[in-house]
Each structure stands twice: as structure tokens, then as C-alpha cells.
Enzyme design. Structure first.
Site, short mmCIF file in Angstrom:
data_model
loop_
_atom_site.label_atom_id
_atom_site.label_comp_id
_atom_site.label_asym_id
_atom_site.label_seq_id
_atom_site.Cartn_x
_atom_site.Cartn_y
_atom_site.Cartn_z
N ASP A 31 0.97 -1.63 -0.20
CA ASP A 31 -0.08 0.41 0.08
C ASP A 31 0.63 1.00 0.48
O ASP A 31 2.11 0.75 0.40
CB ASP A 31 -1.20 -0.17 1.21
N GLU A 39 0.36 6.32 0.44
CA GLU A 39 -0.36 6.63 1.17
C GLU A 39 0.40 8.06 -0.26
O GLU A 39 2.11 8.10 -0.40
CB GLU A 39 -0.48 7.20 2.31
N GLU A 88 -6.70 18.91 1.73
CA GLU A 88 -7.31 17.90 1.53
C GLU A 88 -6.45 16.27 1.56
O GLU A 88 -7.08 15.42 1.77
CB GLU A 88 -8.01 18.41 0.30
N HIS A 148 -6.02 7.37 6.95
CA HIS A 148 -5.13 5.89 5.97
C HIS A 148 -3.97 6.15 6.24
O HIS A 148 -3.25 6.55 6.68
CB HIS A 148 -5.26 6.16 4.81
N ASP A 181 -2.91 -0.56 7.18
CA ASP A 181 -4.27 -1.13 5.95
C ASP A 181 -3.50 -2.56 5.15
O ASP A 181 -4.26 -2.97 4.88
CB ASP A 181 -4.29 0.16 4.80
#
Length: 233
Positions: A7, A9, A52, A150, A155
């Protein structure tokens, strides 16, 4: 069978418009179970992180100040990945970002033949239903209560459990224990022995006699009446 759960980010949604990876995590599976070996790095994206994006993963510019750049961890990451298949949820997203970072570092892209998209697997199994990682955790009974934002390493650990269920479910006597710690090498799984107690079924005498009469009259050379199953030693 070695596989990797992966995973990332990022600062945004599109590497082609300048978004970068800020976190990459991977955990090793062997025969669908975590081995406890992992890879986890925070990365300086060499750009600002939009507000955001910070609201989604919780990382700010200050959190990543002084962290290595992707090019500095690329070789270590590729060494950990090896040539194993790579499982990711919405895998084209993660592969797209990794490809962009690898090309920027002067390295070849990942072979898409290695890509396993757990989101597509979930859509095939649960068509028309929500198949986000959170939705799958709820549906499959995977505890995701610690997932307030997240986080790539968390994750990965959740996806390892979800992927096991998508591929057929937990094997008897094997329990996954998601570790709360970060970084590579954390203990990700424990194997517990199966505990069981023999519970003989009591057969009423009348039924036992009826069965014996049936066997004697209808079944020729019944195997269970011969040693070692019956008829003495």
C-alpha cells in the site's frame, strides 16, 4: 508461495500532475499468511502536501521533513519485493505511483503481470456491493477499529486478513493478529494449535441392536466389523 501485500499513501490522486508518494509499506505472505516480515518507509515527497490529502492520511509537511527521498529507498524496496506477486487494493493506483517514482529514479517500472488487485477480486465475489477496505473488513469480520485514517502499514495488515478471506478463508488453528507497532519486521501473525476434546456420541441400545441386525442381514463383509475397526484386535 510468497506474495507481497502493498500500500502507498500519496500527496494526491495523479502522479502525472506531480503528485508523489509519501509512504510505502509492504508485508510478506507465505501460503497466504503473514510471516512477520515487512517493509515500511516514510518518504519526503519533495513538494507540499495539500490540506485535503492530509485530512485523508494525517501526514503533514512537518511529519516528513528529513525523511529519505524515494530514490534513496527504492533499491531496498525492490529488494524486499523480489519477484513475488504484489497484492494491493485498487492496485493500478499504487502501481501507477510506484512506476512514476521508479522512472524518476532511473529504474524500470514494475511488471504489471505481478499485479493482483484485491478490489477486483472483491467485486467479483460481491458484485454491486461496497468493496472498500473498510466495507470488506466489516463484511468479513476483520477488526479495523484502529483505522482512524489511511495508513499504509496498517492498511497492509488489514488487507492481509481480507485477502486471506477472499482467497478462501482462515485455515483451522491459524489466527492473524494485527500488530499495533510500525516499521518492518513487526510480528504480524501468530499460529495457535487447535484445541479439541473428544465427545463420543451415545447410541441408545435399541438403535444399536437395529443397526447390528441391518448390517448382518444387508451388508456383506462390512469393513467396520473387521480389525482394526471392529471384531476384536
Amino acid at each position: 508461495m510468497r506474495q507481497i501485500i502493498l500500500d502507498t499513501e500519496t500527496t494526491g490522486l495523479d502522479p502525472l500532475t506531480g503528485d508523489r508518494i509519501i509512504e510505502v509499506a509492504a508485508v510478506e505472505l507465505v501460503n497466504l499468511l503473514p510471516t512477520g516480515i515487512g517493509f515500511h518507509r516514510l518518504i519526503d515527497p519533495e513538494r507540499d502536501i495539500p490540506a485535503e490529502a492530509s485530512r485523508i492520511h494525517g501526514f503533514t509537511n512537518g511529519d516528513l521533513a528529513g525523511k529519505p527521498k524515494f530514490a534513496e529507498i527504492a533499491a531496498e524496496m525492490l529488494d524486499f519485493l523480489g519477484d513475488a506477486p504484489i497484492v494491493a487494493h485498487n492496485a493500478p493506483f499504487d502501481f501507477g505511483f510506484l512506476d512514476a517514482e521508479l522512472l524518476r529514479a532511473g529504474l524500470p517500472k514494475l511488471n504489471r503481470a505481478r499485479m493482483i488487485d484485491s478490489l477486483m477480486l472483491a467485486k467479483e465475489r460481491y458484485p454491486g456491493m461496497p468493496n472498500s477496505l473498510d466495507a470488506l473488513c466489516r463484511r468479513l469480520g476483520v477488526d479495523n477499529s484502529m483505522r482512524s485514517s489511511h495508513n499504509a502499514i496498517l492498511d497492509c495488515r488489514l488487507l492481509a486478513q481480507v485477502y486471506l478471506e477472499l482467497m478462501g478463508g482462515k485455515q483451522p488453528g491459524l489466527e492473524l493478529a494485527a500488530s499495533q507497532g510500525g516499521g518492518g519486521g513487526a510480528a504480524l501473525a501468530t499460529v495457535e494449535p487447535v484445541e479439541w476434546t473428544s465427545r463420543p456420541i451415545a447410541v441408545p441400545p435399541a438403535r444399536a441392536e437395529a443397526h447390528a441386525a441391518f448390517v448382518a442381514g444387508k451388508v456383506k463383509d462390512a469393513l467396520w466389523l473387521k480389525p482394526p475397526f471392529g471384531g476384536g484386535a
